[in-house]
Design a protein around this motif. Structure first.
Motif, PDB file in Angstrom:
ATOM      1  N   GLN A 374       0.901  -1.205  -0.026  1.00  0.00           N
ATOM      2  CA  GLN A 374       0.091   0.032   0.034  1.00  0.00           C
ATOM      3  C   GLN A 374       0.891   1.248  -0.102  1.00  0.00           C
ATOM      4  O   GLN A 374       0.373   2.148  -0.713  1.00  0.00           O
ATOM      5  N   HIS A 375       1.911   1.072   0.672  1.00  0.00           N
ATOM      6  CA  HIS A 375       2.844   2.402   0.788  1.00  0.00           C
ATOM      7  C   HIS A 375       3.558   2.659  -0.635  1.00  0.00           C
ATOM      8  O   HIS A 375       3.690   3.882  -1.039  1.00  0.00           O
ATOM      9  N   TYR A 376       3.871   1.613  -1.377  1.00  0.00           N
ATOM     10  CA  TYR A 376       4.885   1.546  -2.347  1.00  0.00           C
ATOM     11  C   TYR A 376       3.744   1.872  -3.761  1.00  0.00           C
ATOM     12  O   TYR A 376       4.339   2.231  -4.714  1.00  0.00           O
ATOM     13  N   PHE A 377       2.853   1.406  -3.577  1.00  0.00           N
ATOM     14  CA  PHE A 377       1.965   1.407  -4.833  1.00  0.00           C
ATOM     15  C   PHE A 377       0.399   1.970  -4.411  1.00  0.00           C
ATOM     16  O   PHE A 377      -0.585   1.498  -4.436  1.00  0.00           O
ATOM     17  N   PRO A 378       0.430   3.152  -3.823  1.00  0.00           N
ATOM     18  CA  PRO A 378      -0.786   4.054  -3.491  1.00  0.00           C
ATOM     19  C   PRO A 378      -1.892   3.877  -4.446  1.00  0.00           C
ATOM     20  O   PRO A 378      -3.339   4.094  -4.195  1.00  0.00           O
TER      21      PRO A 378
END
Length: 467
Positions: A374-378
């Motif tokens: 979730q952090h790297y592919f928002p």
């Protein structure tokens, strides 16, 4: 008007009694075996549900004892240690003294019995597994009630066969398998998973036939009806309902599955290594065995007081993890710590299963992976809980090597039917990579280990007699 082919008036064939006669004339399954499978399902459902109720009651009573009785006489930490040590002592003593086959989850014992390799002493196993399991699980150890439910269900199947003096080998086999399916269906409130577990995971031992599959289905449904009548129809795990993730995010689920494929192989090997370590510690000497188990139970009593996240089966931990109550770093630390506690408790031979602890591990690492994704592919709009659900199925598939059962089990437990495609991809990746790496299904591995230990014991006994 008369039907020439049947020789029976059409009006009579449309009557309920006529329909029943036609069904019985065409269906060659003995009605008595189908009736007995329903009886097995009722027994397995009642025993599994009662086991769950008693586990909760013991846990609540343990807290009450700490608050009311012991805290006034002893320090709180010492009271917690002693109560859990005594509960664990009860479980370990009953297993070592009366029914060694009741140790661990018991599922390998049912698989061995289906292959006529292991005895089914239901008159010993049922009380030992039930009471001993209450002691072990009530002490706070990282064990599940699902494995014991499967073993007790299988033993109910053999008990019914013996009580009704069923001589037919196929019928006896079908009732044994039916009990196992009923036990799992009631333990997880998952009838489809209970059926598929017997058909898929126990496929080397399960003798598939029209009789056996009917019996398994009847028992699973009946046991689940009993569970729902007594405990309600809600899913076992309360979780948010997630939408289907976008297609371009599915590669992340495959990556998660491959990670669990590697971990599953390592985890299965660590289980046997831990079992070997405990054998070296207690050397099958009853006194050493009971001391080891009591100390272990006492330690988990302390953890239950100060670090409850590291204790218990872990089902209650799953909603907390998926609802974002833990940070990313804490999720990973909890995962590592619970791997250690799961191995220690299950490897010690306590009468408890590993199903629920594995689902908790899958949730913790899946949520950790999802938070990172979730952090790297928002822009993908992913939620960590999606990966938690996929992780449960993936770890189950990698260790037990039953991907379809894992998919059905997770869906029935969480009611997240929209995640079926990510679940399939994750479990498939975990299963295939675990197979490529040469890993063995955990229950087959444990059954082989039990048989080898028994052969070695007989060999040593024979050598002692000869000398």
């Amino acid at each position: 008007m008369t039907d020439i082919n049947q020789g029976t008036p059409a009006s009579e064939r449309l009557q309920p009694s006529g329909l029943v006669r036609r069904f019985l004339s065409r269906d060659k399954t003995p009605v008595s075996v189908l009736f007995l499978s329903a009886l097995v399902g009722v027994g397995a459902g009642l025993l599994s549900t009662l086991f769950e109720i008693c586990v909760h009651w013991i846990s609540e009573q343990r807290t009450e004892w700490l608050r009311a009785e012991f805290s006034s006489m002893l320090p709180l930490w010492l009271s917690a240690f002693l109560i859990s040590a005594l509960l664990a002592l009860l479980g370990y003593y009953l297993v070592h003294r009366f029914a060694p086959e009741a140790g661990g989850s018991g599922i390998p014992e049912i698989e061995g019995a289906m292959d006529d390799l292991r005895p089914v002493r239901w008159w010993r196993v049922l009380p030992v597994k039930f009471i001993g399991g209450l002691g072990a699980l009530g002490s706070g150890m990282v064990l599940g009630r699902e494995g014991p439910s499967v073993q007790m269900g299988g033993n109910i199947g053999r008990m019914v066969s013996d009580m009704f003096r069923l001589r037919d080998k196929e019928g006896r086999h079908a009732l044994l398998a039916s009990g196992a399916a009923g036990g799992l269906a009631a333990a997880f409130n998952a009838p489809l998973a209970g059926i598929m577990f017997v058909v898929e995971e126990m496929r080397p031992q399960f003798r598939y036939s029209l009789i056996s599959i009917k019996c398994v289905m009847i028992s699973a449904v009946t046991a689940n009806l009993v569970f729902r009548s007594l405990s309600g129809q809600e899913a076992v795990i309360t979780m948010p309902q997630y939408d289907t993730p976008v297609l371009r995010s599915l590669w992340l689920f495959l990556l998660l599955g491959m990670a669990f494929g590697v971990f599953g192989v390592v985890f299965n090997k660590l289980v046997t290594l831990t079992q070997d370590m405990f054998v070296k510690i207690h050397r099958n000497n009853r006194r050493r065995y009971l001391i080891t188990g009591s100390v272990l139970g006492g330690v988990f009593g302390l953890l239950l007081l100060y670090l409850p996240e590291l204790t218990g089966g872990g089902i209650a931990l799953i909603p907390s993890a998926t609802n974002g109550e833990y940070g990313v770093g804490l999720l990973f630390l909890l995962f590592v710590a619970r791997v250690a506690t799961t191995l220690i408790c299950f490897g010690s031979g306590a009468p408890g299963g590993i199903f629920a602890p594995m689902l908790a591990l899958g949730t913790l690492f899946g949520t950790f992976f999802g938070a990172v994704a979730q952090h790297y592919f928002p822009d993908l709009g992913l939620q960590p809980g999606m990966f938690a659900i996929a992780g449960m199925g993936a770890l189950f598939a990698a260790t037990v090597r039953a991907p379809i059962t894992g998919i059905l089990l997770v869906i029935e437990m969480t009611n997240n039917y929209h995640l079926i495609l990510p679940l399939i991809i994750t479990t498939l990746g975990a299963t295939m990579l675990a197979q490529v790496l040469g890993g063995q299904p955990i229950y087959s591995q444990l059954l082989h280990r039990t048989i080898e230990k028994e052969k070695m014991a007989h060999r040593e006994q024979s050598e002692a007699v000869n000398t």
